[in-house]
Scaffold this active site. Structure first.
Site, PDB file in Angstrom:
ATOM      1  N   GLY A   1      60.003  49.865  27.867  1.00 13.56           N
ATOM      2  CA  GLY A   1      59.939  50.323  26.485  1.00 13.56           C
ATOM      3  C   GLY A   1      58.597  50.110  25.828  1.00 13.56           C
TER       4      GLY A   1
ATOM      5  N   THR B   1      57.546  46.948  23.308  1.00 12.86           N
ATOM      6  CA  THR B   1      58.337  45.751  23.630  1.00 12.86           C
ATOM      7  C   THR B   1      57.386  44.659  24.114  1.00 12.86           C
ATOM      8  OG1 THR B   1      58.745  46.493  25.879  1.00 12.86           O
ATOM      9  CG2 THR B   1      60.376  47.101  24.223  1.00 12.86           C
TER      10      THR B   1
ATOM     11  N   THR C   1      56.855  42.325  26.669  1.00 12.65           N
ATOM     12  CA  THR C   1      56.155  42.194  27.947  1.00 12.65           C
ATOM     13  C   THR C   1      55.192  43.353  28.177  1.00 12.65           C
ATOM     14  OG1 THR C   1      58.069  41.070  28.839  1.00 12.65           O
ATOM     15  CG2 THR C   1      56.458  41.852  30.424  1.00 12.65           C
ATOM     16  N   CYS C   2      55.672  44.561  27.902  1.00  6.73           N
ATOM     17  CA  CYS C   2      54.837  45.742  28.166  1.00  6.73           C
ATOM     18  C   CYS C   2      53.589  45.721  27.309  1.00  6.73           C
ATOM     19  CB  CYS C   2      55.588  47.024  27.828  1.00  6.73           C
ATOM     20  SG  CYS C   2      57.285  47.043  28.344  1.00  6.73           S
ATOM     21  N   THR C   3      53.766  45.291  26.072  1.00  4.83           N
ATOM     22  CA  THR C   3      52.681  45.383  25.120  1.00  4.83           C
ATOM     23  C   THR C   3      51.674  44.264  25.321  1.00  4.83           C
ATOM     24  OG1 THR C   3      54.110  46.467  23.542  1.00  4.83           O
ATOM     25  CG2 THR C   3      52.168  45.392  22.644  1.00  4.83           C
TER      26      THR C   3
END
Lengths: 177, 194
Positions: free
Chosen positions: B63, B66, B68-70
């Site tokens: 996502g 979100t 972790t991704c960001t």
């Protein structure tokens, strides 16, 4: 047929949101979502609910929500205790969008919340959701606005064809309070 | 059936995106929305097949916006675009998620702006092309068992793959089996034999 004046505005499934805090001021900073207890927010108060098909989409971003943000003081003066912006986007996206639109106040008077799978909106009636699956956007909330007084709907209307008109404008709601 | 190294990558894969130009992103308003268009992977392969940088990197995240991704997953890639090109001959970096193209475009612009603050050189126009694109309904990822619906809509797994546009074979594939970034992160790709 959908819900109409004097019906109870649905309060489940509970919308999820990430309250704005100075610690998460950056657009790319994230915190964990929490539930918005609509039943509690509604009790004895006047609440404005407005829904948009999608965060970061042109109409919502350029016209609809900025119109509300410009009128926050007027809503407060009329006794509105909270404004809830709903969309089927997830809470991370909604929180980032709220910040990108420039709302950065720990008061969280306006909250950007997820209507999980647009289920609250579908409780209002078929015309309050928009199935945009063929365009690749899934099931979304339609564009609509509601005035909820002590949990009961005192005004509720959706836009035809998802556009932004007088119907869901801040002025229309302010005039009805 | 998951993706596997040595497999032939399928034809006719399409994502939805709003193009982002890394060298101009600093001047772009995050809230400026444009109209999404199709990103046809076959066209990307075609464009790179006869170049010095024929590898295409696809990184999938559950996502946009979100944690972790960001914070951990995508920024290292963006800050090392020139290494991906020089060391791994990667000519295109495609970040995908099941979020829509509007959300991915806004997220991409913000992440690139942040990356430029740390590594100003990436805005020079000679890096790999960067795309933030929607795997609409997770249909690409789902076809490789790399997407699932846990009750909040379909989301992709966190994974990375590298495809050689010359012969369309998969040269790297890594998917996370637990939280965090290990097999799908920058270090895994920079360490892969491509």
């Amino acid at each position: 047929m959908g819900l109409t004046n004097d019906d109870k505005f649905p309060t489940t499934p509970k919308p999820k949101y990430i309250p704005y805090s100075k610690a998460n001021d950056s657009l790319t900073a994230c915190a964990n979502p929490i539930e918005l207890d609509l039943a509690k927010e509604f009790a004895g108060k006047t609440v404005v609910i407005t829904a948009v098909p999608g965060a970061f989409t042109p109409t919502c971003t350029e016209q609809h929500i900025p119109d509300y943000l410009k009128n926050l003081e007027k809503f407060k003066a009329k006794g509105v205790s909270k404004i809830v912006v709903l969309s089927a986007n997830d809470p991370f996206v909604m929180a980032a969008w709220g910040k990108a639109l420039g709302y950065k106040d720990e008061e969280n008077y306006i909250v950007f919340a997820t209507d999980p799978l647009a289920k609250i909106s579908s409780e209002l009636g078929d015309s309050y959701v928009a199935d945009l699956s063929s365009a690749g956007f899934g099931v979304r909330t339609a564009r609509y606005a509601a005035l909820v007084v002590d949990g009961e709907i005192s005004f509720l209307e959706n836009e035809d064809s998802l556009g932004f008109t007088e119907i869901s404008s801040a002025k229309n709601l302010l005039d009805r309070i | 059936m998951s993706l596997q190294v040595g497999d032939k990558f399928p034809s006719n894969i399409e994502f939805q995106h709003i193009p982002i130009n890394v060298s101009e992103v600093e001047n772009n308003n995050v809230l400026k929305c444009e109209i999404p268009t199709l990103l046809k992977l076959d066209k990307v392969f075609e464009k790179l097949a006869d170049t010095e940088t024929p590898n295409v990197l696809i990184v999938a995240v559950p996502g946009a916006f979100t944690p972790t991704c960001t914070e951990n997953h995508i920024p290292p890639y963006l800050e090392h675009l020139s290494d991906l090109k020089a060391e791994k001959h990667i000519g295109a970096v495609i970040i995908i998620a099941t979020n829509d193209a509007f959300v991915l475009n806004a997220w991409g612009k913000l992440l690139i702006k942040d990356a430029i603050k740390n590594v100003a050189s990436i805005k020079e126009a000679n890096g790999p092309s960067v795309y933030f694109a929607s795997d609409v309904n997770g249909s690409f990822s789902k076809s490789f068992d790399l997407a699932s619906d846990k009750g909040t809509g379909i989301r992709t797994s966190r994974y990375a793959t590298v495809i050689d546009s010359k012969d369309k074979t998969v040269k790297y594939f890594g998917v996370e089996v637990e939280r965090g970034v290990k097999f799908s992160g920058l270090d895994a790709v920079l360490g892969a034999k491509l």
